[in-house]
Design a protein around this motif. Sequence first.
Motif, short mmCIF file in Angstrom:
data_model
loop_
_atom_site.label_atom_id
_atom_site.label_comp_id
_atom_site.label_asym_id
_atom_site.label_seq_id
_atom_site.Cartn_x
_atom_site.Cartn_y
_atom_site.Cartn_z
N ILE A 153 0.84 -1.20 0.00
CA ILE A 153 0.00 0.00 0.00
C ILE A 153 0.88 1.25 0.00
CG2 ILE A 153 -1.68 1.33 1.33
CD1 ILE A 153 -2.80 -1.33 2.35
N ALA A 154 1.92 1.22 0.83
CA ALA A 154 2.86 2.34 0.87
C ALA A 154 3.53 2.53 -0.49
CB ALA A 154 3.91 2.12 1.95
N GLY A 155 3.81 1.43 -1.17
CA GLY A 155 4.43 1.52 -2.49
C GLY A 155 3.55 2.26 -3.48
N TRP A 156 2.27 1.93 -3.51
CA TRP A 156 1.35 2.62 -4.41
C TRP A 156 1.22 4.11 -4.04
CZ3 TRP A 156 -0.24 1.12 -8.96
CH2 TRP A 156 -0.27 -0.25 -9.27
N GLU A 157 1.16 4.39 -2.74
CA GLU A 157 1.06 5.79 -2.31
C GLU A 157 2.34 6.55 -2.66
OE1 GLU A 157 1.00 9.42 -0.04
OE2 GLU A 157 2.51 7.84 0.07
N GLY A 158 3.49 5.87 -2.53
CA GLY A 158 4.76 6.51 -2.88
C GLY A 158 4.88 6.82 -4.36
N ILE A 159 4.32 5.95 -5.20
CA ILE A 159 4.31 6.22 -6.64
C ILE A 159 3.53 7.50 -6.93
CG2 ILE A 159 3.49 5.39 -8.88
CD1 ILE A 159 4.03 2.53 -7.84
N LEU A 160 2.38 7.64 -6.30
CA LEU A 160 1.57 8.85 -6.49
C LEU A 160 2.30 10.09 -5.96
CD1 LEU A 160 -1.98 7.51 -5.51
CD2 LEU A 160 -1.10 8.00 -7.81
N SER A 161 2.97 9.95 -4.81
CA SER A 161 3.73 11.06 -4.25
C SER A 161 4.83 11.50 -5.20
CB SER A 161 4.33 10.65 -2.90
OG SER A 161 5.14 11.68 -2.37
N GLY A 162 5.55 10.53 -5.76
CA GLY A 162 6.61 10.86 -6.70
C GLY A 162 6.10 11.54 -7.95
N MET A 163 4.95 11.09 -8.45
CA MET A 163 4.37 11.70 -9.64
C MET A 163 3.95 13.15 -9.37
SD MET A 163 2.15 8.47 -11.09
CE MET A 163 1.44 9.42 -12.46
N CYS A 164 3.40 13.40 -8.18
CA CYS A 164 3.04 14.78 -7.81
C CYS A 164 4.28 15.66 -7.76
CB CYS A 164 2.34 14.79 -6.45
SG CYS A 164 0.70 14.03 -6.44
N SER A 165 5.37 15.12 -7.23
CA SER A 165 6.60 15.89 -7.13
C SER A 165 7.19 16.18 -8.51
CB SER A 165 7.61 15.12 -6.27
OG SER A 165 8.74 15.91 -5.97
N ILE A 166 7.16 15.18 -9.40
CA ILE A 166 7.64 15.41 -10.77
C ILE A 166 6.82 16.50 -11.44
CG2 ILE A 166 7.83 14.38 -13.06
CD1 ILE A 166 8.45 11.72 -11.67
N TYR A 167 5.51 16.46 -11.25
CA TYR A 167 4.63 17.47 -11.87
C TYR A 167 5.02 18.87 -11.42
CZ TYR A 167 0.54 20.29 -12.95
OH TYR A 167 -0.28 21.29 -13.41
N PHE A 168 5.21 19.05 -10.11
CA PHE A 168 5.53 20.39 -9.64
C PHE A 168 6.91 20.84 -10.13
CE2 PHE A 168 7.46 23.30 -6.53
CZ PHE A 168 6.57 24.35 -6.67
N GLY A 169 7.88 19.92 -10.14
CA GLY A 169 9.20 20.28 -10.62
C GLY A 169 9.18 20.69 -12.08
N VAL A 170 8.48 19.91 -12.91
CA VAL A 170 8.38 20.23 -14.34
C VAL A 170 7.61 21.54 -14.53
CG1 VAL A 170 7.38 19.49 -16.53
CG2 VAL A 170 8.60 17.84 -15.10
N ALA A 171 6.53 21.73 -13.75
CA ALA A 171 5.76 22.98 -13.85
C ALA A 171 6.63 24.19 -13.53
CB ALA A 171 4.56 22.92 -12.90
N THR A 172 7.50 24.05 -12.53
CA THR A 172 8.40 25.15 -12.17
C THR A 172 9.32 25.51 -13.33
OG1 THR A 172 8.37 24.39 -9.87
CG2 THR A 172 10.10 25.93 -10.48
N VAL A 173 9.86 24.49 -14.00
CA VAL A 173 10.76 24.74 -15.12
C VAL A 173 10.02 25.39 -16.28
CG1 VAL A 173 12.21 23.64 -16.88
CG2 VAL A 173 12.32 22.86 -14.50
N LEU A 174 8.89 24.81 -16.68
CA LEU A 174 8.16 25.31 -17.85
C LEU A 174 7.61 26.71 -17.61
CD1 LEU A 174 6.23 22.11 -19.03
CD2 LEU A 174 8.41 23.04 -19.86
N ASN A 175 7.06 26.94 -16.42
CA ASN A 175 6.50 28.26 -16.13
C ASN A 175 7.58 29.33 -16.09
OD1 ASN A 175 4.09 26.91 -15.91
ND2 ASN A 175 3.91 27.12 -13.70
#
Length: 236
Positions: A153-175
């Motif tokens: 369960i933690a593994g699935w939640e960690g995957i979602l956490s990582g994807m959220c972090s990638i999104y914000f990092g990429v958004a910071t670069v593109l913006n």
Amino acid sequence: MTMDKNYGDSTPLAFIAYGVTAVLMNIHSADFFQLDSMLLSLSALYAGFGQVIAGAMAFLRGDIFCTTTFTSYGLYWIATALMMVLPDWSDRPPTSRRFVGWFNLVWFVVTAFFTVGTLKGPKAVQLVYVSMTLLFLLNAIANLAESDTVTKIAGWEGILSGMCSIYFGVATVLNAEHRRVVLPVGGSTWDPSNTGYKGFPPPESSEPIAHLHSVPPLDTRDSIKGKSYDNDNTDD
């Protein structure tokens, strides 16, 4: 002390480094793949040293929160990688699963406090830190209870956490590159008339970084106690 130059924002490096490593490491936790040299290398170098470097860059900008969090999590990832390989390099026994649970429990508490520091920031950042807090808690429970089910369960939640972090990092670069909101982050962090996105100054700006954040030099704060912290009250 007023800095004489503007430093780039290390935020995307830290968030993408955590995100990529968290996704891949938690694919392992969700029981899709075995732990291997690729995950250990990524943990130590990208999430580990990458976030330490991001923390050092944040220090140059005078950013206390990012300096503390980026450096702390970078060293956490390095420690995690070493914890897995040191038993093979020395005569020390592997860490017991229950003790790893306490390790995660302490980081759960630390991350919960860090999360409070994000409450005035973009919603995307809050989501990353809340998901990290939950991830540490789930990993603590999984190891203390020695439960493989909770680990998955933690593994699935960690995957979602990582994807959220990638999104914000990429958004910071593109913006920042486009000087406008390309990917929304759930907060009014873009102001083209002021400092740009997440500390990026407008292209034509050459103002010292202390002025960009409207904070007086450290050595003058006590002398202007009671006055507003705006650019007119700072001494160059």
